[in-house]
Enzyme design. Structure first.
Site, PDB file in Angstrom:
ATOM      1  N   ARG A 147       0.945  -1.155  -0.078  1.00  0.00           N
ATOM      2  CA  ARG A 147       0.199  -0.106   0.001  1.00  0.00           C
ATOM      3  C   ARG A 147       1.068   1.110  -0.026  1.00  0.00           C
ATOM      4  O   ARG A 147       2.032   1.285   0.714  1.00  0.00           O
ATOM      5  CB  ARG A 147      -1.013  -0.056   1.318  1.00  0.00           C
ATOM      6  CG  ARG A 147      -1.976   0.991   1.433  1.00  0.00           C
ATOM      7  CD  ARG A 147      -2.610   1.273   2.581  1.00  0.00           C
ATOM      8  NE  ARG A 147      -1.953   2.241   3.638  1.00  0.00           N
ATOM      9  CZ  ARG A 147      -2.321   2.643   4.472  1.00  0.00           C
ATOM     10  NH1 ARG A 147      -3.850   2.174   5.008  1.00  0.00           N
ATOM     11  NH2 ARG A 147      -1.985   3.605   5.237  1.00  0.00           N
ATOM     12  N   TYR A 159      -3.409  11.651   6.374  1.00  0.00           N
ATOM     13  CA  TYR A 159      -3.610  10.301   6.743  1.00  0.00           C
ATOM     14  C   TYR A 159      -2.869   9.416   6.177  1.00  0.00           C
ATOM     15  O   TYR A 159      -2.300   9.613   5.103  1.00  0.00           O
ATOM     16  CB  TYR A 159      -5.020   9.912   6.400  1.00  0.00           C
ATOM     17  CG  TYR A 159      -5.118   8.220   6.372  1.00  0.00           C
ATOM     18  CD1 TYR A 159      -4.763   7.566   5.272  1.00  0.00           C
ATOM     19  CD2 TYR A 159      -5.039   7.579   7.650  1.00  0.00           C
ATOM     20  CE1 TYR A 159      -4.652   6.093   5.337  1.00  0.00           C
ATOM     21  CE2 TYR A 159      -4.831   6.461   7.778  1.00  0.00           C
ATOM     22  CZ  TYR A 159      -4.907   5.475   6.642  1.00  0.00           C
ATOM     23  OH  TYR A 159      -4.425   4.233   6.667  1.00  0.00           O
ATOM     24  N   ASP A 211      -5.377   3.776   0.111  1.00  0.00           N
ATOM     25  CA  ASP A 211      -6.544   3.803   0.903  1.00  0.00           C
ATOM     26  C   ASP A 211      -6.784   5.362   0.992  1.00  0.00           C
ATOM     27  O   ASP A 211      -6.018   6.486   1.294  1.00  0.00           O
ATOM     28  CB  ASP A 211      -6.077   3.568   2.542  1.00  0.00           C
ATOM     29  CG  ASP A 211      -6.931   3.531   3.322  1.00  0.00           C
ATOM     30  OD1 ASP A 211      -6.917   2.987   4.494  1.00  0.00           O
ATOM     31  OD2 ASP A 211      -8.156   4.046   2.884  1.00  0.00           O
ATOM     32  N   HIS A 213      -9.286   6.707   2.509  1.00  0.00           N
ATOM     33  CA  HIS A 213      -9.693   6.749   3.765  1.00  0.00           C
ATOM     34  C   HIS A 213     -10.789   7.734   3.884  1.00  0.00           C
ATOM     35  O   HIS A 213     -10.983   8.705   4.796  1.00  0.00           O
ATOM     36  CB  HIS A 213      -8.310   7.224   4.565  1.00  0.00           C
ATOM     37  CG  HIS A 213      -8.357   6.829   5.980  1.00  0.00           C
ATOM     38  ND1 HIS A 213      -8.816   7.567   7.066  1.00  0.00           N
ATOM     39  CD2 HIS A 213      -7.933   5.854   6.506  1.00  0.00           C
ATOM     40  CE1 HIS A 213      -8.646   6.984   8.237  1.00  0.00           C
ATOM     41  NE2 HIS A 213      -8.011   5.809   7.946  1.00  0.00           N
ATOM     42  N   GLU A 237      -9.064   1.712  -1.658  1.00  0.00           N
ATOM     43  CA  GLU A 237      -9.808   1.441  -0.251  1.00  0.00           C
ATOM     44  C   GLU A 237     -10.718   2.625   0.323  1.00  0.00           C
ATOM     45  O   GLU A 237     -10.180   3.906   0.054  1.00  0.00           O
ATOM     46  CB  GLU A 237      -8.794   0.962   0.628  1.00  0.00           C
ATOM     47  CG  GLU A 237      -9.264   0.881   1.865  1.00  0.00           C
ATOM     48  CD  GLU A 237      -8.253   0.492   2.950  1.00  0.00           C
ATOM     49  OE1 GLU A 237      -7.021  -0.024   2.470  1.00  0.00           O
ATOM     50  OE2 GLU A 237      -8.495   0.297   4.264  1.00  0.00           O
ATOM     51  N   GLU A 263     -13.496  -1.823   6.722  1.00  0.00           N
ATOM     52  CA  GLU A 263     -13.018  -1.855   8.084  1.00  0.00           C
ATOM     53  C   GLU A 263     -13.706  -1.109   9.221  1.00  0.00           C
ATOM     54  O   GLU A 263     -13.242  -1.577  10.251  1.00  0.00           O
ATOM     55  CB  GLU A 263     -11.464  -1.201   8.207  1.00  0.00           C
ATOM     56  CG  GLU A 263     -11.377   0.376   7.794  1.00  0.00           C
ATOM     57  CD  GLU A 263     -10.247   0.806   7.768  1.00  0.00           C
ATOM     58  OE1 GLU A 263      -9.129   0.145   6.802  1.00  0.00           O
ATOM     59  OE2 GLU A 263      -9.585   1.525   8.560  1.00  0.00           O
ATOM     60  N   ARG A 284     -13.630  -5.649   3.827  1.00  0.00           N
ATOM     61  CA  ARG A 284     -12.267  -5.575   4.944  1.00  0.00           C
ATOM     62  C   ARG A 284     -12.756  -5.724   6.317  1.00  0.00           C
ATOM     63  O   ARG A 284     -11.955  -5.766   7.252  1.00  0.00           O
ATOM     64  CB  ARG A 284     -11.888  -4.079   4.761  1.00  0.00           C
ATOM     65  CG  ARG A 284     -11.163  -4.045   3.329  1.00  0.00           C
ATOM     66  CD  ARG A 284     -10.210  -2.827   3.345  1.00  0.00           C
ATOM     67  NE  ARG A 284      -9.432  -2.163   4.456  1.00  0.00           N
ATOM     68  CZ  ARG A 284      -8.409  -2.911   4.820  1.00  0.00           C
ATOM     69  NH1 ARG A 284      -7.793  -3.929   4.619  1.00  0.00           N
ATOM     70  NH2 ARG A 284      -7.712  -1.929   5.863  1.00  0.00           N
ATOM     71  N   GLU A 340      -3.992  -7.505   5.261  1.00  0.00           N
ATOM     72  CA  GLU A 340      -3.406  -6.233   5.515  1.00  0.00           C
ATOM     73  C   GLU A 340      -2.202  -6.692   6.599  1.00  0.00           C
ATOM     74  O   GLU A 340      -2.786  -7.283   7.630  1.00  0.00           O
ATOM     75  CB  GLU A 340      -4.118  -5.006   5.896  1.00  0.00           C
ATOM     76  CG  GLU A 340      -3.467  -3.979   6.571  1.00  0.00           C
ATOM     77  CD  GLU A 340      -4.222  -2.733   6.852  1.00  0.00           C
ATOM     78  OE1 GLU A 340      -5.666  -2.947   7.021  1.00  0.00           O
ATOM     79  OE2 GLU A 340      -3.802  -1.630   7.160  1.00  0.00           O
ATOM     80  N   TRP A 403     -11.370  12.314   8.647  1.00  0.00           N
ATOM     81  CA  TRP A 403     -10.300  12.105   8.800  1.00  0.00           C
ATOM     82  C   TRP A 403      -9.837  10.630   7.764  1.00  0.00           C
ATOM     83  O   TRP A 403     -10.584   9.837   8.126  1.00  0.00           O
ATOM     84  CB  TRP A 403      -9.677  11.743  10.130  1.00  0.00           C
ATOM     85  CG  TRP A 403      -8.116  11.256  10.237  1.00  0.00           C
ATOM     86  CD1 TRP A 403      -7.085  12.027  10.055  1.00  0.00           C
ATOM     87  CD2 TRP A 403      -7.830  10.169  10.538  1.00  0.00           C
ATOM     88  NE1 TRP A 403      -5.961  11.236  10.169  1.00  0.00           N
ATOM     89  CE2 TRP A 403      -6.513   9.993  10.574  1.00  0.00           C
ATOM     90  CE3 TRP A 403      -8.675   8.889  11.156  1.00  0.00           C
ATOM     91  CZ2 TRP A 403      -5.876   9.030  11.010  1.00  0.00           C
ATOM     92  CZ3 TRP A 403      -7.772   7.814  11.383  1.00  0.00           C
ATOM     93  CH2 TRP A 403      -6.403   7.853  11.251  1.00  0.00           C
TER      94      TRP A 403
HETATM   95  C1  CS2 Z   1      -6.144   2.201   7.829  1.00  0.00           C
HETATM   96  C2  CS2 Z   1      -6.182   2.254   9.405  1.00  0.00           C
HETATM   97  O1  CS2 Z   1      -5.058   0.300   8.126  1.00  0.00           O
HETATM   98  C3  CS2 Z   1      -5.808   1.006   7.143  1.00  0.00           C
HETATM   99  O2  CS2 Z   1      -6.479   0.521   6.228  1.00  0.00           O
HETATM  100  O3  CS2 Z   1      -7.550   2.584   7.409  1.00  0.00           O
HETATM  101  O4  CS2 Z   1      -4.693   2.911   9.433  1.00  0.00           O
HETATM  102  C4  CS2 Z   1      -7.156   3.039  10.270  1.00  0.00           C
HETATM  103  O5  CS2 Z   1      -6.821   4.582   9.855  1.00  0.00           O
HETATM  104  C5  CS2 Z   1      -6.619   2.614  11.654  1.00  0.00           C
HETATM  105  O6  CS2 Z   1      -6.919   1.237  11.963  1.00  0.00           O
HETATM  106  C6  CS2 Z   1      -7.563   3.541  12.537  1.00  0.00           C
HETATM  107  O7  CS2 Z   1      -7.396   3.169  13.956  1.00  0.00           O
HETATM  108 MG    MG Z   2      -8.175   1.731   5.639  1.00  0.00          MG
END
Ligand code: CS2
Ligand code: MG
Length: 403
Positions: A147, A159, A211, A213, A237, A263, A284, A340, A403
């Site tokens: 990634r 991020y 990502d 995000h 993602e 996630e 995810r 991941e 975020w």
């Molecule tokens: C992210 C994470 O790993 C990922 O894909 O989205 O870093 C996420 O920001 C954190 O797990 C949040 O605690």
């Molecule tokens: Mg993520």
């Protein structure tokens, strides 16, 4: 085998973790990861006050019944806190069952469907140059999938970008969240350039992921997916905030870049529309937030009907207990995609000794009975919990954003 007790263990070896340890009258114990980054104490209280008293005396082998009891009996169903607690209990009970039968959990699920679990690492850079170089470092470490995230020129911090060579740790210790600034246009202009550079520098062999995000609107995500098509990503993602799964219809109309999401999902209900309409390619939601092994294997079966594969979350804020559980699931699940794998810190690994191993771009959970992970309580005591929050993001004009 009766449950005689359950301990909610909070420690901070490198970062905060909440671990549930379920004990039985046969001397076996099982572990579950109950960490919800930035909301750890909420899950700990939910477990201590509302779950653990209900477990005492129950038959530890009745995993499904206990799951149904905790889910249907909650009345206030679903949500990240409730489902992180239920996931931790469920994971611990599968750990106990494997130990009682002397078999690794993947064997209880149906045995291995592959010899190893393909993983992706996290390359990031405070500049595009650094990010491109970091992708090379991960390739040299043996990763087959990487990634890539980079700082956005003109923005202080963003991020996914660490402060140094260590893995990116999103949560920052403090009494309130740190504030960051995001700007959509420079982000959308820069990401395609980053991946064009990575492809130029490192070729086409390595799978590349990114990502977003949750930071784009559907039409913006559609544009970014289109702009990235020539770079052949493995996935894009969290292209949009997934409160609005219908937004994925628009993205899907405009781009063939594969999409991953979930996630922050915690039950199948969060994913059902996306699966039914084949609006995503990878799901995810991890074992530790997605209802545990018991629920997630039902979700994976439904996803399989929609040609959706798994791609579980595996950031450092999911503990080695969660990683071990994910790997047992990943080794078995027929519609596996990728896992991941953000490496934990040395302190974390020391508190959570585990059987899983990394080789040639793959992880394997090992064949220890149960999950093959433990918790060193004496060592953990050296790392007391400290409040930490995930950052919040605003736009340059002060508008509150994702975020
Ligand atoms: C992210 C994470 O790993 C990922 O894909 O989205 O870093 C996420 O920001 C954190 O797990 C949040 O605690
Ligand atoms: Mg993520």
């Amino acid at each position: 085998m009766k449950i005689t007790g359950a301990d909610v263990l909070i420690s901070s070896p490198g970062r905060n973790f909440v671990t549930l340890r379920v004990r039985t009258d046969e001397g076996l114990h099982g572990l579950g990861d109950a960490t919800l980054n930035g909301r750890e104490k909420a899950v700990a209280a939910y477990l201590s006050e509302h779950v653990v008293p209900c477990l005492l005396g129950r038959d530890a082998s009745r995993i499904e019944d206990i799951w149904q009891y905790l889910y249907r009996g909650a009345y206030w169903r679903r949500g990240p806190v409730t489902m992180a607690a239920i996931s931790a209990v469920d994971t611990a009970l599968w750990d106990i069952k494997g130990k009682a039968l002397g078999r690794p959990v993947y064997d209880l699920l149906g045995g291995a469907s592959r010899d190893g679990v393909l993983v992706y690492g996290h390359a990031s850079g405070r500049s595009m140059d650094e990010a491109v170089n970091e992708v090379g470092r991960y390739i040299d470490l043996g990763y087959r999938a990487v990634r890539a995230q980079s700082a956005i020129e003109g923005l202080a911090g963003t991020y996914g970008v660490g402060k140094g060579k260590d893995n990116y740790e999103p949560a920052e210790r403090g009494a309130v969240p740190a504030e960051t600034v995001f700007a959509t246009r420079p982000y959308m202009d820069q990401v395609p350039r980053l991946f064009e550079r990575i492809r130029d520098e490192h070729g086409w062999e390595t799978e590349l992921l990114h990502d977003v995000h949750h930071r784009l609107a559907p039409i913006e995500a559609a544009r970014l997916g289109k702009d990235l098509e020539s770079c052949r990503l493995f996935w894009l993602e969290d292209a949009v905030a997934c409160d609005n799964p219908e937004g994925f219809r628009l993205i899907r109309q405009h781009t063939t870049t594969p999409l991953a999401v979930g996630e922050v999902f915690n039950t199948v209900h969060d994913a059902k529309l996306l699966i039914d309409e084949q609006l995503i390619d990878y799901l995810r939601m991890p074992v530790c937030h997605g209802g545990g092994i018991t629920h997630l294997r039902k979700v994976a079966a439904i996803a399989d009907m929609g040609f959706v594969r798994t791609g579980f979350h595996g950031a450092t804020d999911l503990s080695p207990v969660a990683m071990a559980a994910a790997l047992h699931f990943d080794l078995w699940v027929p519609n596996f995609g990728i896992q991941e794998y953000m490496r934990h810190s040395e302190e974390t690994d020391a508190v959570f000794p585990h059987a899983y191993t990394f080789e040639d771009g793959y992880l394997h959970p090992g064949d220890a009975p149960g999950l093959g992970v433990d918790y060193d309580e004496a060592l953990a005591a050296k790392y007391p919990y400290e409040p930490a929050f995930l950052p919040v993001a605003r736009l340059a004009d002060g508008t509150m954003f994702n975020w």
